[in-house]
Design a protein around this motif. Structure first.
Motif, PDB file in Angstrom:
ATOM      1  N   VAL A  99     -16.649  34.576 -36.038  1.00 53.19           N
ATOM      2  CA  VAL A  99     -16.146  33.252 -35.968  1.00 53.19           C
ATOM      3  C   VAL A  99     -14.752  33.313 -35.162  1.00 53.19           C
ATOM      4  O   VAL A  99     -14.105  34.240 -35.245  1.00 53.19           O
ATOM      5  N   ILE A 100     -14.601  32.543 -33.953  1.00 51.16           N
ATOM      6  CA  ILE A 100     -13.258  32.468 -33.099  1.00 51.16           C
ATOM      7  C   ILE A 100     -12.734  31.358 -33.437  1.00 51.16           C
ATOM      8  O   ILE A 100     -13.066  30.428 -33.224  1.00 51.16           O
ATOM      9  N   HIS A 101     -11.514  31.746 -33.620  1.00 50.66           N
ATOM     10  CA  HIS A 101     -10.451  30.388 -33.990  1.00 50.66           C
ATOM     11  C   HIS A 101      -9.566  30.199 -32.847  1.00 50.66           C
ATOM     12  O   HIS A 101      -8.861  31.399 -32.590  1.00 50.66           O
ATOM     13  N   VAL A 102      -9.322  28.973 -32.304  1.00 50.78           N
ATOM     14  CA  VAL A 102      -8.437  28.838 -31.398  1.00 50.78           C
ATOM     15  C   VAL A 102      -7.209  27.787 -31.804  1.00 50.78           C
ATOM     16  O   VAL A 102      -7.748  26.826 -32.327  1.00 50.78           O
ATOM     17  N   GLN A 103      -6.116  28.146 -31.711  1.00 51.37           N
ATOM     18  CA  GLN A 103      -4.962  27.470 -32.184  1.00 51.37           C
ATOM     19  C   GLN A 103      -4.369  26.989 -30.913  1.00 51.37           C
ATOM     20  O   GLN A 103      -3.645  27.918 -30.533  1.00 51.37           O
ATOM     21  N   ALA A 104      -4.366  25.667 -30.438  1.00 48.41           N
ATOM     22  CA  ALA A 104      -3.644  25.483 -29.043  1.00 48.41           C
ATOM     23  C   ALA A 104      -2.754  24.306 -29.566  1.00 48.41           C
ATOM     24  O   ALA A 104      -3.053  23.238 -29.848  1.00 48.41           O
ATOM     25  N   SER A 105      -1.590  24.956 -29.659  1.00 44.37           N
ATOM     26  CA  SER A 105      -0.389  23.883 -29.745  1.00 44.37           C
ATOM     27  C   SER A 105       0.233  23.651 -28.508  1.00 44.37           C
ATOM     28  O   SER A 105      -0.294  24.379 -27.427  1.00 44.37           O
ATOM     29  N   LYS A 129      -8.610  24.265 -32.852  1.00 47.27           N
ATOM     30  CA  LYS A 129      -7.420  23.500 -33.783  1.00 47.27           C
ATOM     31  C   LYS A 129      -6.473  22.981 -32.828  1.00 47.27           C
ATOM     32  O   LYS A 129      -5.882  24.072 -31.981  1.00 47.27           O
ATOM     33  N   GLY A 130      -5.884  21.761 -32.825  1.00 49.79           N
ATOM     34  CA  GLY A 130      -4.569  21.394 -32.127  1.00 49.79           C
ATOM     35  C   GLY A 130      -4.842  20.956 -30.875  1.00 49.79           C
ATOM     36  O   GLY A 130      -5.761  20.715 -30.345  1.00 49.79           O
ATOM     37  N   PRO A 131      -3.737  20.152 -30.439  1.00 57.87           N
ATOM     38  CA  PRO A 131      -3.827  19.188 -29.354  1.00 57.87           C
ATOM     39  C   PRO A 131      -3.260  19.847 -27.834  1.00 57.87           C
ATOM     40  O   PRO A 131      -3.355  19.053 -26.965  1.00 57.87           O
ATOM     41  N   GLY A 132      -3.199  21.236 -27.797  1.00 57.04           N
ATOM     42  CA  GLY A 132      -2.655  21.781 -26.526  1.00 57.04           C
ATOM     43  C   GLY A 132      -3.374  21.812 -25.444  1.00 57.04           C
ATOM     44  O   GLY A 132      -4.668  21.665 -25.455  1.00 57.04           O
ATOM     45  N   LEU A 133      -2.845  22.079 -24.451  1.00 59.11           N
ATOM     46  CA  LEU A 133      -3.425  22.274 -22.985  1.00 59.11           C
ATOM     47  C   LEU A 133      -4.532  23.432 -23.077  1.00 59.11           C
ATOM     48  O   LEU A 133      -5.291  23.333 -22.078  1.00 59.11           O
ATOM     49  N   GLY A 134      -4.357  24.396 -23.855  1.00 62.85           N
ATOM     50  CA  GLY A 134      -5.293  25.432 -23.804  1.00 62.85           C
ATOM     51  C   GLY A 134      -6.644  25.456 -24.131  1.00 62.85           C
ATOM     52  O   GLY A 134      -7.433  26.428 -24.172  1.00 62.85           O
ATOM     53  N   ARG A 135      -6.978  24.333 -24.788  1.00 63.30           N
ATOM     54  CA  ARG A 135      -8.109  24.338 -25.530  1.00 63.30           C
ATOM     55  C   ARG A 135      -9.194  24.469 -24.514  1.00 63.30           C
ATOM     56  O   ARG A 135     -10.256  25.521 -24.945  1.00 63.30           O
ATOM     57  N   ASP A 136      -9.509  23.853 -23.559  1.00 60.99           N
ATOM     58  CA  ASP A 136     -10.491  23.714 -22.900  1.00 60.99           C
ATOM     59  C   ASP A 136     -10.550  25.248 -22.087  1.00 60.99           C
ATOM     60  O   ASP A 136     -11.713  25.734 -21.793  1.00 60.99           O
ATOM     61  N   ALA A 137      -9.345  25.542 -21.600  1.00 60.97           N
ATOM     62  CA  ALA A 137      -9.306  26.907 -20.896  1.00 60.97           C
ATOM     63  C   ALA A 137      -9.681  27.942 -21.807  1.00 60.97           C
ATOM     64  O   ALA A 137     -10.706  28.909 -21.215  1.00 60.97           O
ATOM     65  N   VAL A 147     -11.337  21.293 -35.397  1.00 61.74           N
ATOM     66  CA  VAL A 147     -11.255  21.328 -36.788  1.00 61.74           C
ATOM     67  C   VAL A 147      -9.507  21.046 -36.894  1.00 61.74           C
ATOM     68  O   VAL A 147      -8.788  21.374 -37.770  1.00 61.74           O
ATOM     69  N   THR A 148      -8.992  20.074 -35.828  1.00 63.02           N
ATOM     70  CA  THR A 148      -7.779  19.564 -35.828  1.00 63.02           C
ATOM     71  C   THR A 148      -7.537  18.804 -37.276  1.00 63.02           C
ATOM     72  O   THR A 148      -8.303  18.119 -37.351  1.00 63.02           O
ATOM     73  N   PRO A 149      -6.571  19.055 -37.902  1.00 67.41           N
ATOM     74  CA  PRO A 149      -6.209  18.075 -39.033  1.00 67.41           C
ATOM     75  C   PRO A 149      -5.930  16.730 -38.723  1.00 67.41           C
ATOM     76  O   PRO A 149      -5.051  16.739 -37.937  1.00 67.41           O
ATOM     77  N   MET A 150      -6.422  15.833 -39.215  1.00 69.63           N
ATOM     78  CA  MET A 150      -5.872  14.291 -39.018  1.00 69.63           C
ATOM     79  C   MET A 150      -5.610  13.819 -40.234  1.00 69.63           C
ATOM     80  O   MET A 150      -6.168  13.957 -41.276  1.00 69.63           O
ATOM     81  N   PRO A 151      -4.426  13.212 -40.154  1.00 73.75           N
ATOM     82  CA  PRO A 151      -4.031  12.512 -41.412  1.00 73.75           C
ATOM     83  C   PRO A 151      -4.769  11.050 -41.518  1.00 73.75           C
ATOM     84  O   PRO A 151      -4.938  10.238 -40.516  1.00 73.75           O
ATOM     85  N   HIS A 152      -5.112  10.795 -42.848  1.00 71.68           N
ATOM     86  CA  HIS A 152      -5.718   9.614 -43.055  1.00 71.68           C
ATOM     87  C   HIS A 152      -4.651   8.500 -43.492  1.00 71.68           C
ATOM     88  O   HIS A 152      -4.541   8.169 -44.489  1.00 71.68           O
ATOM     89  N   ASN A 153      -3.760   8.259 -42.587  1.00 70.92           N
ATOM     90  CA  ASN A 153      -2.559   7.607 -42.653  1.00 70.92           C
ATOM     91  C   ASN A 153      -1.391   8.434 -43.423  1.00 70.92           C
ATOM     92  O   ASN A 153      -0.433   7.698 -43.805  1.00 70.92           O
ATOM     93  N   GLY A 154      -1.854   9.551 -43.519  1.00 71.52           N
ATOM     94  CA  GLY A 154      -0.627  10.458 -43.832  1.00 71.52           C
ATOM     95  C   GLY A 154       0.396  10.197 -44.811  1.00 71.52           C
ATOM     96  O   GLY A 154       0.280   9.317 -46.035  1.00 71.52           O
ATOM     97  N   CYS A 155       1.903  10.740 -44.679  1.00 70.48           N
ATOM     98  CA  CYS A 155       2.828  10.733 -45.503  1.00 70.48           C
ATOM     99  C   CYS A 155       3.790   9.221 -45.196  1.00 70.48           C
ATOM    100  O   CYS A 155       3.738   8.771 -44.295  1.00 70.48           O
ATOM    101  N   ARG A 156       4.516   8.913 -46.099  1.00 66.81           N
ATOM    102  CA  ARG A 156       5.215   7.672 -45.681  1.00 66.81           C
ATOM    103  C   ARG A 156       6.550   8.142 -45.040  1.00 66.81           C
ATOM    104  O   ARG A 156       7.011   8.971 -45.296  1.00 66.81           O
ATOM    105  N   PRO A 157       6.703   7.283 -43.680  1.00 66.67           N
ATOM    106  CA  PRO A 157       7.862   7.834 -42.991  1.00 66.67           C
ATOM    107  C   PRO A 157       9.362   7.657 -43.491  1.00 66.67           C
ATOM    108  O   PRO A 157       9.179   6.841 -44.575  1.00 66.67           O
ATOM    109  N   PRO A 158      10.328   8.363 -43.361  1.00 65.39           N
ATOM    110  CA  PRO A 158      11.572   8.113 -44.051  1.00 65.39           C
ATOM    111  C   PRO A 158      11.959   6.647 -43.741  1.00 65.39           C
ATOM    112  O   PRO A 158      11.779   6.126 -42.595  1.00 65.39           O
TER     113      PRO A 158
END
Length: 138
Positions: free
Chosen positions: A29-35, A96-104, A122-133
């Motif tokens: 399994v190859i995991h790519v984390q692109a921040s 995983k992640g939104p970075g520029l390196g995903r496709d490359a 497998v990018t984590p997506m909040p289902h409307n997540g935490c309450r903002p400050p």
């Protein structure tokens, strides 16, 4: 005459399972984390034990250059080269992640000659997540 001490267990060779030797892994399994700041590529076996990894930082890129697609491509190539030598033929890819390196990184994995069974985001997506400050009063 002294009595010989019986050896417990059946360890014939003196070596006890060294980790980094060429463990043959046909599938992995190859995991790519692109921040936005870095890209980390980790290659594991099917059980999740890390076999090889590389990041744009370990490949010699510094500062903002680590977030570039070329740095991600280099990191993916370095991580995969060692496992291809160990005999990996097929792999699953988790990105995983939104970075520029995903496709490359994915492009570099495709070029390496490993057959990909699937590519999953497998990018984590909040289902409307935490309450903002609460808003600051000025």
């Amino acid at each position: 005459m002294t009595k010989p001490i019986p050896r417990i267990g059946s360890r014939r060779s003196g070596r006890i399972g060294s980790r980094k030797t060429g463990r043959r892994i046909p599938k992995g399994v190859i995991h790519v984390q692109a921040s936005f700041n870095n890209t980390i590529v980790t290659v594991t076996d099917v059980r999740g034990r890390v076999v090889s990894w590389a990041s744009a930082g370990t490949c010699g890129f510094k500062g903002t250059r680590r977030g570039t697609p070329f740095a991600a491509q280099t990191a993916a190539g370095n991580a995969i080269r060692t496992v291809v030598d160990q005999g990996m033929q097929r792999a699953e890819v988790m990105i995983k992640g939104p970075g520029l390196g995903r496709d490359a990184a994915l492009r570099a994995i495709r070029r390496s000659g490993i057959l990909l069974s699937f590519v999953r985001d497998v990018t984590p997506m909040p289902h409307n997540g935490c309450r903002p400050p609460k808003k600051r009063r000025v």
